[in-house]
Write a protein that holds these residues in place. Structure first.
Motif, PDB file in Angstrom:
ATOM      1  N   TRP A 266       0.845  -1.190   0.000  1.00  0.00           N
ATOM      2  CA  TRP A 266       0.000   0.000   0.000  1.00  0.00           C
ATOM      3  C   TRP A 266       0.877   1.235   0.000  1.00  0.00           C
ATOM      4  O   TRP A 266       2.084   1.165   0.215  1.00  0.00           O
ATOM      5  CB  TRP A 266      -0.991   0.006   1.150  1.00  0.00           C
ATOM      6  N   ILE A 267       0.234   2.354  -0.271  1.00  0.00           N
ATOM      7  CA  ILE A 267       0.906   3.650  -0.352  1.00  0.00           C
ATOM      8  C   ILE A 267       0.232   4.579   0.645  1.00  0.00           C
ATOM      9  O   ILE A 267      -0.994   4.553   0.793  1.00  0.00           O
ATOM     10  CB  ILE A 267       0.764   4.241  -1.776  1.00  0.00           C
ATOM     11  N   THR A 268       1.012   5.399   1.322  1.00  0.00           N
ATOM     12  CA  THR A 268       0.442   6.444   2.169  1.00  0.00           C
ATOM     13  C   THR A 268       1.297   7.686   2.041  1.00  0.00           C
ATOM     14  O   THR A 268       2.441   7.622   1.570  1.00  0.00           O
ATOM     15  CB  THR A 268       0.334   5.992   3.640  1.00  0.00           C
ATOM     16  N   GLU A 269       0.750   8.814   2.426  1.00  0.00           N
ATOM     17  CA  GLU A 269       1.516  10.055   2.382  1.00  0.00           C
ATOM     18  C   GLU A 269       2.621  10.018   3.431  1.00  0.00           C
ATOM     19  O   GLU A 269       2.450   9.442   4.510  1.00  0.00           O
ATOM     20  CB  GLU A 269       0.605  11.251   2.643  1.00  0.00           C
ATOM     21  N   ASP A 270       3.747  10.658   3.107  1.00  0.00           N
ATOM     22  CA  ASP A 270       4.872  10.689   4.034  1.00  0.00           C
ATOM     23  C   ASP A 270       4.489  11.276   5.389  1.00  0.00           C
ATOM     24  O   ASP A 270       4.988  10.835   6.419  1.00  0.00           O
ATOM     25  CB  ASP A 270       6.036  11.487   3.445  1.00  0.00           C
ATOM     26  N   ASP A 271       3.598  12.269   5.391  1.00  0.00           N
ATOM     27  CA  ASP A 271       3.259  12.929   6.654  1.00  0.00           C
ATOM     28  C   ASP A 271       2.040  12.325   7.354  1.00  0.00           C
ATOM     29  O   ASP A 271       1.489  12.919   8.271  1.00  0.00           O
ATOM     30  CB  ASP A 271       3.066  14.431   6.442  1.00  0.00           C
ATOM     31  N   ASN A 272       1.652  11.127   6.957  1.00  0.00           N
ATOM     32  CA  ASN A 272       0.542  10.436   7.605  1.00  0.00           C
ATOM     33  C   ASN A 272       1.091   9.682   8.821  1.00  0.00           C
ATOM     34  O   ASN A 272       1.058   8.458   8.903  1.00  0.00           O
ATOM     35  CB  ASN A 272      -0.137   9.491   6.614  1.00  0.00           C
ATOM     36  N   TYR A 273       1.600  10.450   9.788  1.00  0.00           N
ATOM     37  CA  TYR A 273       2.376   9.885  10.885  1.00  0.00           C
ATOM     38  C   TYR A 273       1.587   8.939  11.773  1.00  0.00           C
ATOM     39  O   TYR A 273       2.112   7.904  12.188  1.00  0.00           O
ATOM     40  CB  TYR A 273       2.989  11.008  11.738  1.00  0.00           C
ATOM     41  N   ARG A 274       0.353   9.277  12.058  1.00  0.00           N
ATOM     42  CA  ARG A 274      -0.423   8.402  12.943  1.00  0.00           C
ATOM     43  C   ARG A 274      -0.603   7.025  12.315  1.00  0.00           C
ATOM     44  O   ARG A 274      -0.381   6.003  12.959  1.00  0.00           O
ATOM     45  CB  ARG A 274      -1.767   9.029  13.263  1.00  0.00           C
ATOM     46  N   ALA A 275      -1.005   6.994  11.040  1.00  0.00           N
ATOM     47  CA  ALA A 275      -1.179   5.713  10.358  1.00  0.00           C
ATOM     48  C   ALA A 275       0.164   4.996  10.229  1.00  0.00           C
ATOM     49  O   ALA A 275       0.250   3.784  10.435  1.00  0.00           O
ATOM     50  CB  ALA A 275      -1.816   5.921   8.993  1.00  0.00           C
ATOM     51  N   ARG A 276       1.204   5.753   9.899  1.00  0.00           N
ATOM     52  CA  ARG A 276       2.509   5.128   9.708  1.00  0.00           C
ATOM     53  C   ARG A 276       3.040   4.501  10.992  1.00  0.00           C
ATOM     54  O   ARG A 276       3.794   3.528  10.938  1.00  0.00           O
ATOM     55  CB  ARG A 276       3.498   6.144   9.139  1.00  0.00           C
ATOM     56  N   SER A 277       2.645   5.024  12.138  1.00  0.00           N
ATOM     57  CA  SER A 277       3.111   4.412  13.390  1.00  0.00           C
ATOM     58  C   SER A 277       2.558   2.985  13.509  1.00  0.00           C
ATOM     59  O   SER A 277       3.237   2.104  14.039  1.00  0.00           O
ATOM     60  CB  SER A 277       2.720   5.258  14.599  1.00  0.00           C
ATOM     61  N   LEU A 278       1.354   2.748  13.000  1.00  0.00           N
ATOM     62  CA  LEU A 278       0.813   1.390  12.960  1.00  0.00           C
ATOM     63  C   LEU A 278       1.480   0.590  11.850  1.00  0.00           C
ATOM     64  O   LEU A 278       1.906  -0.548  12.069  1.00  0.00           O
ATOM     65  CB  LEU A 278      -0.701   1.402  12.745  1.00  0.00           C
ATOM     66  N   TYR A 279       1.588   1.173  10.667  1.00  0.00           N
ATOM     67  CA  TYR A 279       2.177   0.457   9.527  1.00  0.00           C
ATOM     68  C   TYR A 279       3.590  -0.021   9.841  1.00  0.00           C
ATOM     69  O   TYR A 279       3.984  -1.118   9.447  1.00  0.00           O
ATOM     70  CB  TYR A 279       2.214   1.347   8.286  1.00  0.00           C
ATOM     71  N   ASP A 280       4.345   0.788  10.568  1.00  0.00           N
ATOM     72  CA  ASP A 280       5.714   0.400  10.930  1.00  0.00           C
ATOM     73  C   ASP A 280       5.740  -0.823  11.848  1.00  0.00           C
ATOM     74  O   ASP A 280       6.754  -1.517  11.908  1.00  0.00           O
ATOM     75  CB  ASP A 280       6.445   1.567  11.601  1.00  0.00           C
ATOM     76  N   LYS A 281       4.637  -1.090  12.530  1.00  0.00           N
ATOM     77  CA  LYS A 281       4.567  -2.253  13.414  1.00  0.00           C
ATOM     78  C   LYS A 281       4.185  -3.528  12.665  1.00  0.00           C
ATOM     79  O   LYS A 281       4.535  -4.625  13.103  1.00  0.00           O
ATOM     80  CB  LYS A 281       3.555  -2.009  14.533  1.00  0.00           C
ATOM     81  N   VAL A 282       3.458  -3.393  11.557  1.00  0.00           N
ATOM     82  CA  VAL A 282       2.932  -4.581  10.882  1.00  0.00           C
ATOM     83  C   VAL A 282       3.559  -4.854   9.526  1.00  0.00           C
ATOM     84  O   VAL A 282       3.323  -5.905   8.933  1.00  0.00           O
ATOM     85  CB  VAL A 282       1.389  -4.497  10.714  1.00  0.00           C
ATOM     86  N   ALA A 283       4.345  -3.909   9.020  1.00  0.00           N
ATOM     87  CA  ALA A 283       4.905  -4.046   7.671  1.00  0.00           C
ATOM     88  C   ALA A 283       6.285  -3.405   7.606  1.00  0.00           C
ATOM     89  O   ALA A 283       6.717  -2.745   8.550  1.00  0.00           O
ATOM     90  CB  ALA A 283       3.966  -3.390   6.651  1.00  0.00           C
ATOM     91  N   THR A 284       6.932  -3.600   6.494  1.00  0.00           N
ATOM     92  CA  THR A 284       8.250  -3.031   6.263  1.00  0.00           C
ATOM     93  C   THR A 284       8.143  -1.910   5.250  1.00  0.00           C
ATOM     94  O   THR A 284       7.588  -2.101   4.158  1.00  0.00           O
ATOM     95  CB  THR A 284       9.214  -4.107   5.715  1.00  0.00           C
ATOM     96  N   LYS A 285       8.641  -0.737   5.598  1.00  0.00           N
ATOM     97  CA  LYS A 285       8.659   0.381   4.657  1.00  0.00           C
ATOM     98  C   LYS A 285       9.699   0.084   3.581  1.00  0.00           C
ATOM     99  O   LYS A 285      10.827  -0.265   3.877  1.00  0.00           O
ATOM    100  CB  LYS A 285       8.999   1.688   5.365  1.00  0.00           C
ATOM    101  N   THR A 286       9.284   0.235   2.337  1.00  0.00           N
ATOM    102  CA  THR A 286      10.207  -0.019   1.229  1.00  0.00           C
ATOM    103  C   THR A 286      10.935   1.269   0.852  1.00  0.00           C
ATOM    104  O   THR A 286      10.625   2.346   1.365  1.00  0.00           O
ATOM    105  CB  THR A 286       9.447  -0.542  -0.006  1.00  0.00           C
ATOM    106  N   ASN A 287      11.844   1.159  -0.083  1.00  0.00           N
ATOM    107  CA  ASN A 287      12.565   2.340  -0.551  1.00  0.00           C
ATOM    108  C   ASN A 287      12.085   2.783  -1.930  1.00  0.00           C
ATOM    109  O   ASN A 287      12.785   3.506  -2.623  1.00  0.00           O
ATOM    110  CB  ASN A 287      14.074   2.088  -0.551  1.00  0.00           C
ATOM    111  N   TRP A 288      10.887   2.359  -2.327  1.00  0.00           N
ATOM    112  CA  TRP A 288      10.356   2.727  -3.633  1.00  0.00           C
ATOM    113  C   TRP A 288       9.794   4.141  -3.616  1.00  0.00           C
ATOM    114  O   TRP A 288       9.202   4.580  -2.648  1.00  0.00           O
ATOM    115  CB  TRP A 288       9.254   1.752  -4.052  1.00  0.00           C
ATOM    116  N   THR A 289       9.983   4.842  -4.711  1.00  0.00           N
ATOM    117  CA  THR A 289       9.405   6.162  -4.928  1.00  0.00           C
ATOM    118  C   THR A 289       8.292   6.007  -5.943  1.00  0.00           C
ATOM    119  O   THR A 289       8.461   5.348  -6.958  1.00  0.00           O
ATOM    120  CB  THR A 289      10.480   7.141  -5.456  1.00  0.00           C
ATOM    121  N   ILE A 290       7.160   6.610  -5.675  1.00  0.00           N
ATOM    122  CA  ILE A 290       5.977   6.470  -6.526  1.00  0.00           C
ATOM    123  C   ILE A 290       5.908   7.654  -7.504  1.00  0.00           C
ATOM    124  O   ILE A 290       6.039   8.795  -7.097  1.00  0.00           O
ATOM    125  CB  ILE A 290       4.694   6.428  -5.685  1.00  0.00           C
ATOM    126  N   TYR A 291       5.676   7.353  -8.765  1.00  0.00           N
ATOM    127  CA  TYR A 291       5.448   8.361  -9.786  1.00  0.00           C
ATOM    128  C   TYR A 291       4.058   8.197 -10.349  1.00  0.00           C
ATOM    129  O   TYR A 291       3.505   7.089 -10.369  1.00  0.00           O
ATOM    130  CB  TYR A 291       6.440   8.197 -10.956  1.00  0.00           C
TER     131      TYR A 291
END
Length: 148
Positions: free
Chosen positions: A117-142
């Motif tokens: 999935w994709i989320t905005e970089d500044d979606n910090y609240r959601a990302r705090s959960l995502y960081d617990k259940v998934a691995t952030k990739t190094n892909w850049t979306i165009y």
């Protein structure tokens, strides 16, 4: 108590109420045509997009829209999570985690190698959960406009 289930035809008004929170978060105006098309996709068993919802006290409080997506390099399908939202007043209720857990269970049943999935970089609240259940990739979306 929160439970997660498949989206049902009788959920339209409640689904739309929750989906509006998602559109507002991403500052996207929903149109009648877009709403109708998305709902038709979700209700069409032949369309790849499907949905699950989180419910508490007979009220929808969250949703997830997702589909299978081919991964040609691996020769397998992966899951793609398009939309995940929980009503603001229900955030922190564990609904998002339960939706992601159910999606993972669906992915196992469907033999998806992974779910993306994709989320905005500044979606910090959601990302705090995502960081617990998934691995952030190094892909850049165009995105490339098609001028339609």
């Amino acid at each position: 108590m929160i439970f997660v289930r498949k989206l049902d035809k009788s959920d339209f008004n409640s689904w739309l109420d929750v989906y509006r929170y998602y559109a507002n978060h991403y500052q996207t105006e929903l149109t009648d045509n877009g709403i109708a098309t998305t709902w038709d996709w979700l209700m069409d068993t032949q369309h790849p997009l499907t949905g699950i919802v989180a419910e508490s006290n007979n009220e929808l409080i969250g949703l997830a829209h997702f589909r299978a997506m081919p991964n040609p390099l691996r020769g397998v399908n992966v899951g793609f999570l398009h939309d995940l939202v929980v009503k603001p007043q229900e955030r922190g209720s564990n609904a998002a985690r339960l939706l992601l857990d159910e999606l993972k269970s669906i992915g196992k049943k469907e033999n998806w190698a992974k779910i993306r999935w994709i989320t905005e970089d500044d979606n910090y609240r959601a990302r705090s959960l995502y960081d617990k259940v998934a691995t952030k990739t190094n892909w850049t979306i165009y995105e490339m406009e098609t001028d339609v």
